[in-house]
Design an enzyme around this catalytic site. Structure first.
Site, PDB file in Angstrom:
ATOM      1  N   ASP A  11       0.876  -1.167   0.000  1.00 14.94           N
ATOM      2  CA  ASP A  11       0.000   0.000   0.000  1.00 14.94           C
ATOM      3  C   ASP A  11       0.916   1.220   0.000  1.00 14.94           C
ATOM      4  OD1 ASP A  11       0.883   0.264   2.603  1.00 14.94           O
ATOM      5  OD2 ASP A  11      -1.104   0.273   3.520  1.00 14.94           O
ATOM      6  N   CYS A  68       2.951  -3.259   4.080  1.00 10.90           N
ATOM      7  CA  CYS A  68       2.094  -2.149   4.494  1.00 10.90           C
ATOM      8  C   CYS A  68       2.724  -1.585   5.766  1.00 10.90           C
ATOM      9  CB  CYS A  68       0.639  -2.573   4.672  1.00 10.90           C
ATOM     10  SG  CYS A  68       0.308  -3.736   5.994  1.00 10.90           S
ATOM     11  N   THR A  70       2.143  -1.791   9.165  1.00  4.49           N
ATOM     12  CA  THR A  70       2.439  -2.763  10.223  1.00  4.49           C
ATOM     13  C   THR A  70       2.637  -4.177   9.697  1.00  4.49           C
ATOM     14  OG1 THR A  70       0.094  -3.230  10.479  1.00  4.49           O
ATOM     15  CG2 THR A  70       1.033  -1.519  11.919  1.00  4.49           C
ATOM     16  N   HIS A 101       9.912 -23.523   9.558  1.00  6.13           N
ATOM     17  CA  HIS A 101       8.844 -24.200  10.309  1.00  6.13           C
ATOM     18  C   HIS A 101       7.474 -24.063   9.652  1.00  6.13           C
ATOM     19  CE1 HIS A 101      10.975 -24.259  14.515  1.00  6.13           C
ATOM     20  NE2 HIS A 101      11.766 -24.662  13.537  1.00  6.13           N
ATOM     21  N   HIS A 136       7.027 -30.485  10.849  1.00  4.42           N
ATOM     22  CA  HIS A 136       6.454 -29.190  10.452  1.00  4.42           C
ATOM     23  C   HIS A 136       5.442 -29.360   9.310  1.00  4.42           C
ATOM     24  CE1 HIS A 136       9.198 -27.322  13.175  1.00  4.42           C
ATOM     25  NE2 HIS A 136      10.237 -27.869  12.560  1.00  4.42           N
TER      26      HIS A 136
HETATM   27  C1  RB5 Z   1      -2.157   2.621   6.390  1.00  3.00           C
HETATM   28  O1  RB5 Z   1      -2.170   3.822   7.063  1.00  3.00           O
HETATM   29  C2  RB5 Z   1      -1.998   1.466   7.362  1.00  3.00           C
HETATM   30  O2  RB5 Z   1      -3.173   1.255   8.055  1.00  3.00           O
HETATM   31  C3  RB5 Z   1      -1.577   0.213   6.624  1.00  3.00           C
HETATM   32  O3  RB5 Z   1      -0.385   0.456   5.971  1.00  3.00           O
HETATM   33  C4  RB5 Z   1      -1.335  -1.020   7.455  1.00  3.00           C
HETATM   34  O4  RB5 Z   1      -0.474  -0.763   8.522  1.00  3.00           O
HETATM   35  C5  RB5 Z   1      -2.532  -1.781   7.856  1.00  3.00           C
HETATM   36  O5  RB5 Z   1      -2.459  -2.871   8.414  1.00  3.00           O
END
Ligand code: RB5
Length: 154
Positions: A11, A68, A70, A101, A136
């Site tokens: 993203d 993305c 996180t 694993h 595994h």
């Molecule tokens: C975008 O702001 C953020 O929410 C996205 O990159 C991600 O971290 C979502 O899981």
């Protein structure tokens, strides 16, 4: 195994690191398909995770990389697809263990928490580590076989 095709998408939060890692994959000789986005303009992570996960799930591609902020939204979405095992890795050892694993066929990077050098090392660990198989493999088979009754635990 540079003959493998690797899909990559992100993203807006993962865009910059995606560009860097796609270039890295190409330098290493991997057949790399960048499925977007083409800029860091705001987009919805699920739109991009669905495209990569669908193609890995069907067997059309063996591996994918998603980024993305996180890593969580990408992983939630990708892991809804059969045969997709998407692992969020924030350090190389987690990426290695995700391969060894869990036979992770999709690597998910938390781009707001790793820089280019860290991302490159995580990617390399995921590329270099084979699945260990054995016990595994039994565990992985159970991922797609939910329990229907408590007796099945015995
Ligand atoms: C975008 O702001 C953020 O929410 C996205 O990159 C991600 O971290 C979502 O899981």
């Amino acid at each position: 195994m540079p003959s493998q095709k690797i899909l990559i998408a992100s993203d807006h939060a993962g865009y910059a690191l995606k560009q860097q890692l796609a270039a890295r994959l190409r330098t290493l000789g991997y057949d790399t398909e960048d499925l977007g986005p083409a800029s860091d303009a705001s987009v919805d992570y699920a739109d991009f995770a669905h495209v990569v996960a669908k193609r890995v799930s069907s067997g059309e591609s063996q591996r994918g990389v998603l980024l993305c902020g996180t890593g969580l939204g990408m992983a939630y979405t990708a892991n809804r697809y059969p045969h997709v095992r998407a692992a969020v890795a924030w350090e190389p050892e987690i990426a290695s263990l995700a391969r060894e694993h869990n036979d992770a066929n999709v690597l998910v990077l938390p781009a707001r928490f790793v820089n280019e050098a860290q991302g490159t090392a995580i990617l390399q660990a995921w590329l270099d580590t084979p699945f260990a198989g054995g016990r595994h493999a039994r565990r992985i088979e159970k991922i797609e076989r939910p329990l229907h009754s408590p007796e099945e635990l015995r």
